[in-house]
Design an enzyme around this catalytic site. Structure first.
Site, PDB file in Angstrom:
ATOM      1  N   SER A  45      25.204  32.330   1.394  1.00 16.85           N
ATOM      2  CA  SER A  45      23.735  32.955   0.685  1.00 16.85           C
ATOM      3  C   SER A  45      23.519  33.284   1.743  1.00 16.85           C
ATOM      4  CB  SER A  45      23.814  31.546  -0.454  1.00 16.85           C
ATOM      5  OG  SER A  45      23.234  30.618   0.297  1.00 16.85           O
ATOM      6  N   GLU A  46      23.255  32.403   2.347  1.00 12.66           N
ATOM      7  CA  GLU A  46      21.832  33.037   3.381  1.00 12.66           C
ATOM      8  C   GLU A  46      22.155  33.505   5.373  1.00 12.66           C
ATOM      9  OE1 GLU A  46      19.690  33.222   0.322  1.00 12.66           O
ATOM     10  OE2 GLU A  46      20.347  32.103   0.935  1.00 12.66           O
ATOM     11  N   THR A  47      22.363  33.712   5.872  1.00  7.93           N
ATOM     12  CA  THR A  47      22.197  33.725   7.583  1.00  7.93           C
ATOM     13  C   THR A  47      21.230  33.982   8.061  1.00  7.93           C
ATOM     14  OG1 THR A  47      24.770  34.135   7.785  1.00  7.93           O
ATOM     15  CG2 THR A  47      24.004  34.136   9.777  1.00  7.93           C
ATOM     16  N   PHE A  65      19.020  36.735   6.342  1.00  9.58           N
ATOM     17  CA  PHE A  65      20.065  37.803   5.434  1.00  9.58           C
ATOM     18  C   PHE A  65      21.009  36.902   4.270  1.00  9.58           C
ATOM     19  CE2 PHE A  65      18.120  40.383   9.480  1.00  9.58           C
ATOM     20  CZ  PHE A  65      18.465  41.017   9.291  1.00  9.58           C
ATOM     21  N   HIS A  76      15.796  27.351   1.483  1.00 10.82           N
ATOM     22  CA  HIS A  76      16.849  26.316   1.965  1.00 10.82           C
ATOM     23  C   HIS A  76      16.952  27.043   3.686  1.00 10.82           C
ATOM     24  CE1 HIS A  76      20.688  28.838   1.665  1.00 10.82           C
ATOM     25  NE2 HIS A  76      21.917  28.010   2.071  1.00 10.82           N
TER      26      HIS A  76
END
Length: 276
Positions: A45-47, A65, A76
């Site tokens: 979901s995110e990096t 991102f 998170h």
């Protein structure tokens, strides 16, 4: 180039029960396009990507991102990035508080007596009532009647959340959404005596359909601000999220003065280097 890398599990102490996050600890020299390509590849979901701060008050700067776009703030990723930075030897200017610089500005993060981390909820970019046409469409997309929505409000602190309140946690867990038009968070109270005050679920449009986020710090932050302001809950309290996905997300909400703090456990699951 080999860069230090962590993959962490956020908002849980149960192995693989939270929301995973990929963290590139030294992103110097990478372009935004290169960051986006890697974030698309991780398929999380995110990096996040750590950089030296531009603001002298910050301890580090982070770019966040999704698989398709950059976010000014997300919850998170804030806790997971801070955990990875500290674990890699980061030392904050203030021993009590880490200051993160991101697109939404400066975000304070601190530890608690459990060894967990919490961030101070940023101010909302948009609040207030939801247009009735959008609200009716959201109810239909969630497969419920308009009258099943007890209350609704914009709760946007960066990602663009609309928050809906249903009558109880069971109604939230029973949702089987179709295609949602915007990012929407749905909350319902657990019965008295439960260890959790509310059940939350987060739905986002994705590739022509809908995806559900396992545990969502930004949504919990803005929903907490809404529920506390309207007197529907008192802090401290704990939220359960991810149940419908077989996860065990636990988000702890505390309040001090005007600050709402959103916290939970973070555990490193993968540690090494990535070629990037």
């Amino acid at each position: 180039m080999q860069r230090p890398f962590r993959q962490v599990d956020v908002f849980t102490s149960t192995p693989y029960g939270g929301n995973p996050l990929a963290v590139v600890l030294d992103a110097g020299g990478l372009t935004g396009e290169e960051m986006q390509r890697f974030a698309h590849w991780t398929n999380l979901s995110e990096t996040t990507f750590l950089l030296p701060p531009a603001d002298p008050r910050a301890d580090y700067r982070v770019r966040i991102f999704t698989t398709t776009s950059e976010l000014p703030f997300a919850g998170h990723p804030t806790l997971g990035t801070c955990h990875a930075w500290l674990e890699a030897g980061g030392v904050p200017r203030d021993s009590r508080t880490v200051v993160q610089e991101c697109g939404a500005g400066l975000i304070r993060v601190r530890g608690d007596d459990r060894g967990d981390l919490a961030f101070a909820a940023p101010p909302l970019l948009r609040s207030g009532p939801v247009d009735e046409t959008l609200l009716t469409g959201l109810a239909a997309a969630l497969g419920i009647a308009r009258d099943d929505v007890v209350d609704a409000e914009w709760a946007d602190n960066g990602p663009g959340w609309v928050a809906l309140l249903l009558r109880d946690a069971d109604a939230v867990l029973a949702l089987r959404p179709g295609r949602v038009p915007v990012d929407v968070g749905v909350a319902g109270p657990h019965p008295a005596g439960s260890p959790y005050a509310y059940e939350l679920r987060a739905f986002c449009p994705h590739d022509g359909g809908t995806t559900e986020d396992p545990v969502t710090g930004s949504l919990n932050a803005s929903v907490a601000q809404w529920l506390l302001r309207t007197g529907r809950v008192t802090a401290p309290y704990t939220v359960s999220q991810g149940t419908a996905l077989g996860r065990a997300g636990r988000v702890r909400i505390t309040a001090e003065g005007d600050d709402v703090w959103v916290g939970g456990s973070v555990v490193t699951r993968v540690s090494g280097h990535v070629s990037l």
